[in-house]
Design an enzyme around this catalytic site. Structure first.
Site, PDB file in Angstrom:
ATOM      1  N   GLU A  53      42.395  41.474  40.514  1.00  0.00           N
ATOM      2  CA  GLU A  53      41.069  40.834  39.908  1.00  0.00           C
ATOM      3  C   GLU A  53      41.161  39.276  39.757  1.00  0.00           C
ATOM      4  O   GLU A  53      40.374  38.641  40.073  1.00  0.00           O
ATOM      5  CB  GLU A  53      40.728  41.594  38.554  1.00  0.00           C
ATOM      6  N   PHE A 115      39.386  55.314  26.412  1.00  0.00           N
ATOM      7  CA  PHE A 115      40.430  54.967  27.662  1.00  0.00           C
ATOM      8  C   PHE A 115      40.044  53.524  28.215  1.00  0.00           C
ATOM      9  O   PHE A 115      38.766  53.836  28.685  1.00  0.00           O
ATOM     10  CB  PHE A 115      40.694  56.242  28.650  1.00  0.00           C
ATOM     11  N   GLN A 116      40.828  52.679  28.524  1.00  0.00           N
ATOM     12  CA  GLN A 116      40.492  51.219  29.076  1.00  0.00           C
ATOM     13  C   GLN A 116      39.332  50.668  28.632  1.00  0.00           C
ATOM     14  O   GLN A 116      38.641  49.739  29.307  1.00  0.00           O
ATOM     15  CB  GLN A 116      40.259  51.654  30.906  1.00  0.00           C
ATOM     16  N   LYS A 165      29.330  52.748  31.593  1.00  0.00           N
ATOM     17  CA  LYS A 165      29.119  53.518  32.974  1.00  0.00           C
ATOM     18  C   LYS A 165      27.589  54.517  32.841  1.00  0.00           C
ATOM     19  O   LYS A 165      27.215  54.607  33.985  1.00  0.00           O
ATOM     20  CB  LYS A 165      30.238  54.347  32.898  1.00  0.00           C
ATOM     21  N   MET A 491      55.887  19.753  39.151  1.00  0.00           N
ATOM     22  CA  MET A 491      55.630  18.911  38.070  1.00  0.00           C
ATOM     23  C   MET A 491      56.152  18.991  36.694  1.00  0.00           C
ATOM     24  O   MET A 491      56.424  17.861  36.041  1.00  0.00           O
ATOM     25  CB  MET A 491      53.856  19.038  38.054  1.00  0.00           C
TER      26      MET A 491
END
Length: 578
Positions: A53, A115-116, A165, A491
């Site tokens: 993602e 869940f999630q 959902k 760097m």
């Protein structure tokens, strides 16, 4: 009669109505209804399946930055959306129009640690222009319209829509007949005319005027107006990291980049000027150094569409809240005649000559100008940029995407950007390592006709190189990756060398054989270890009908100069190796 649509179908139709035709994402449980609906709209909405993602978010940024259109990224609930946090923050810092679409658990279990489940609106509140939690399908037409309007207007930025959902699954008759109602959101695009005239008066009468052109010039499409304005007033122009491309590098008024790794003559011009006109830049600390010492002799004019930026870091004499292009058009409209300007600007050539004398004096100290400093190096990094510069000069149909680190600063310093605005894409405010490869994916999707050159370090490349698989799956052929491979987090190592007695803690970096890794992804892979082979490799990459990676194994401990040490004035630069 209007037909029922699921919330997911409404989401697709809302995007199409707003002109969206490509999205970057990764599916998962909570967002699955949206992906189910996408199938019906696959001729109008292209979905690019990324490998992570974060890659999807940066790809959407690259698409947006190179086109000026909104970039769209998608993630499912929980880890899917938290992986989008970094590109969302990056888009916020760099004013990139981004829409993040997130799946959320059903409203019946919301707030119960399902869940999630993750409170992504709470997490992203400080790093979005606005965000939404949508629990009703009926609200989706309005929310999508408003979200895209907010993301793309005023100072652009990221907006997030989190959708449960069950809202995606529910069927309703969508209402598309509405007007946006945003009473507290009214960006000022035109600027105050009185302040604009005062700014013009100061610039016309200045003896040492200077323009700083920032990201706002590029984003507002004001490059032509900036060039005409600078030419009429005969005022030299400095371009910030994100302002690169707003005026051609070859233009006689272009002085290059200021700030921490800007040119000495650019910084000295800032410190000596009597009127400083900043248009579309936000006086970032990487530009100003120690802000209290910045431009000590100047009356400062600051043009920015975001009023909160004006006076935030640098005291301003003339504040102008407005869109860069509109303000420049107003300034050009009120411009004195050429005869009047000629009388006022008898000193203009003296000021420019003084700055060029400073450039001649200080530029010669730079390593890339001093071949004796690199004669014992098998492959100095500067030689890679020389070859790429020559290639870009001959083949001007390109976009260059850089990652974050030494290679990024060398690109900004050494490459001549003459192909126009939106051809230099990098991560600035957040300085996100791993930005370049996925951002190049987004650029390539938007511009299949252009060569997309990617310059990255071996550190940033190893953070997101999985998107090479996405590039192959999508049939993209125009991405050419150049890894400036010095075996360090370069760097950070430079700071450790200069300020921490060479205590190289956590910076030596191993990696795979990058050319073989490229071949494993079905790319062409090339390894270069000598200066003599650099141009041949770049020419081969350009001629190859497909993505190419070149692993440039450069000298390991080369530093970026000039450099302003932390908490120092931009007038106190380290110009070269001691």
């Amino acid at each position: 009669m209007p037909e029922n649509r699921t919330g997911a179908q409404i989401m697709c139709e809302a995007l199409i109505r707003e002109g969206v035709d490509v999205m970057f994402g990764v599916p998962g449980g909570a967002i699955m209804p949206f992906y189910f609906a996408m199938w019906e709209y696959r001729e109008q909405l292209r979905h690019v399946l990324c490998r992570h993602e974060q890659g999807a978010g940066h790809a959407a940024e690259g698409y947006a930055r190179s086109t000026g259109r909104i970039g769209v990224c998608i993630g499912t609930s929980g880890p899917g959306v938290t992986n989008l946090v970094t590109p969302i923050a990056d888009a916020m810092m760099d004013s990139t129009p981004l829409l993040a679409i997130c799946g959320q658990v059903s409203s019946t279990v919301l707030g119960r640690d399902a869940f999630q489940e993750t409170d992504i609106t709470g997490i992203t509140m400080p790093i979005t222009k606005h965000n939404y939690l949508v629990k009703r399908a009926e609200d989706l037409p309005y929310v999508f319209k408003e979200a895209i309007h907010i993301a793309t207007t005023g100072r652009p930025g990221p907006v997030l829509i989190d959708i449960t959902k069950d809202a995606m699954q529910k069927s309703v008759v969508p209402n598309w007949d509405f007007k946006l109602n945003l009473p507290g959101y009214k960006p000022n695009y035109h600027g105050n005319r009185k302040q604009i005239r005062e700014a013009l008066r100061l610039l016309a009468h200045a003896k040492k005027p200077l323009i700083i052109a920032g990201n706002g010039v590029v984003m507002s499409g004001a490059s032509d107006e900036l060039r005409i304005f600078a030419e009429k007033l005969r005022v030299p122009v400095i371009t910030t990291l994100h302002g690169i491309g707003s005026i051609p590098e070859s233009h006689p008024l272009n002085l290059g980049m200021p700030g921490m790794h800007g040119w000495v003559h650019s910084n000295k011009a800032i410190q000596e000027c009597d009127v400083l006109f900043n248009i579309g830049g936000r006086f970032d600390d990487r530009v100003t150094g120690k802000a209290s010492t910045f431009a000590p002799h100047a009356k400062v004019i600051h043009v920015d569409i975001d009023p909160s930026e004006i006076g935030k870091n640098v005291k301003v004499t003339v504040p102008i809240v407005g869109d860069a292009r509109n303000v420049l058009l107003a300034l050009l409209e009120d411009m004195p005649s050429q005869d009047e300007l000629s009388q006022l600007h008898g000193h203009a050539s003296d000021w420019m000559e003084h700055i060029r004398d400073l450039q001649d004096k200080h530029q010669g100290k730079q390593q890339y100008k001093n071949r004796s400093a690199t004669e014992n190096m098998t492959l100095p990094p500067h030689d890679v940029y020389d070859a790429l510069n020559a290639t870009m000069a001959k083949n001007g149909n390109y976009v260059l995407v850089t990652d974050v680190g030494q290679h990024q600063m060398w690109a900004a310093q050494l490459l001549d950007f003459n192909a126009g605005p939106r051809t230099h894409i990098t991560s600035g405010g957040a300085a996100t390592m791993g930005f370049s490869v996925p951002a190049a994916l987004g650029v390539a999707v938007a511009h299949p006709e252009k060569t997309v050159w990617v310059v990255c370090g071996d550190g940033g490349f190893q953070m997101t190189n999985q998107e090479m698989a996405t590039i192959i799956q999508e049939g993209i052929k125009n991405v050419k990756v150049m890894v400036i491979n010095n075996g360090y987090l370069g760097m950070v190592r430079q700071w450790q060398e200069l300020f921490e007695n060479k205590r190289y803690s956590g910076t030596p970096l191993s990696g795979p054989n990058f050319a073989k890794l490229a071949e494993a992804y079905y790319w062409k892979g090339i390894t270069v270890e000598r200066t003599a082979d650099v141009q041949t490799a770049i020419d081969e990459a350009l001629a190859t009908d497909g993505p190419v990676l070149i692993d440039f194994q450069v000298e390991r401990e080369v530093n970026v100069f000039p450099m302003v040490p932390q908490n120092k004035s931009i007038g106190e630069m380290i110009e070269s190796e001691a």
